[in-house]
Design an enzyme around this catalytic site. Structure first.
Site, PDB file in Angstrom:
ATOM      1  N   GLY A 282       0.827  -1.200   0.000  1.00 20.20           N
ATOM      2  CA  GLY A 282       0.000   0.000   0.000  1.00 20.20           C
ATOM      3  C   GLY A 282       0.857   1.244   0.000  1.00 20.20           C
ATOM      4  O   GLY A 282       2.025   1.214  -0.389  1.00 20.20           O
ATOM      5  N   CYS A 283       0.290   2.342   0.467  1.00 18.48           N
ATOM      6  CA  CYS A 283       0.982   3.635   0.481  1.00 18.48           C
ATOM      7  C   CYS A 283       2.357   3.486   1.128  1.00 18.48           C
ATOM      8  O   CYS A 283       2.479   3.100   2.285  1.00 18.48           O
ATOM      9  CB  CYS A 283       0.146   4.661   1.232  1.00 18.48           C
ATOM     10  N   PHE A 284       3.387   3.811   0.386  1.00 19.22           N
ATOM     11  CA  PHE A 284       4.746   3.549   0.852  1.00 19.22           C
ATOM     12  C   PHE A 284       5.187   4.395   2.028  1.00 19.22           C
ATOM     13  O   PHE A 284       6.109   4.046   2.743  1.00 19.22           O
ATOM     14  CB  PHE A 284       5.762   3.584  -0.273  1.00 19.22           C
TER      15      PHE A 284
END
Length: 180
Positions: free
Chosen positions: A20-22
């Protein structure tokens, strides 16, 4: 903070994961493993077709890239298995192309292995996590690592620089029992 190149031992190993969002992934790995053998964590893009992708291009969903985190670690202090067990505790690997409210192929769950030994470990940890923690619902990709592209500088250490910045609500450490 990132280790200087001189501080990274020659026998350092790399692990690459997408969850997901890094921003949150990088932040959680740094927070948990900073004093346990993690030399550095970088955010970037992997798994797509476009050369030198930008954040805007990746967010379009048309490049095939995942937002990912490259971990550089000391294998004498931290194992690949530990990194992957943490990976399965800190995000939801059961949702295809999604983490929390973040949707799109760039938010998929993936392990990008750097060697045949990493592939073996990734498949073993995934099997055990699937059986013991996630009820057979894991959709995580397990693929050979290909070209890595660092994300733009403003994404590196984003939550350290912006402590109240966005963090995906599915990124937290779950208290599962140890894998057998």
């Amino acid at each position: 903070m990132a280790a200087s190149p001189a501080a990274i031992a020659e026998d350092a190993e790399r692990a690459t994961v997408a969850a997901g969002c890094f921003w949150g992934v990088e932040h959680l790995y740094r927070k948990h493993f900073a004093d346990k053998g993690l030399y550095d964590a970088r955010v970037g893009y992997i798994g797509g077709d476009l050369s030198n992708p930008s954040y805007k291009a990746v967010c379009s969903g048309n490049t095939g890239h995942a937002e990912a985190t490259l971990l550089i670690y000391d294998p004498s202090r931290l194992t690949y298995t530990q990194l992957l067990e943490f990976f399965y505790r800190m995000h939801d690997p059961t949702t295809a192309n999604q983490q929390g409210p973040d949707r799109g192929t760039q938010y998929r769950s993936g392990i990008f292995y750097h060697s045949t030994e990493q592939e073996r470990i990734a498949r073993d940890v995934t099997r055990r996590a699937n059986e013991q923690w996630w009820g057979g619902k894991i959709v995580t990709e397990i693929l050979p690592v290909k070209q890595w592209w660092d994300a733009e500088d403003y994404h590196q250490l984003y939550l350290t620089k912006n402590p109240y910045g966005y963090e995906c609500p599915s990124h937290y450490l779950r208290t599962f029992p140890d894998l057998k």
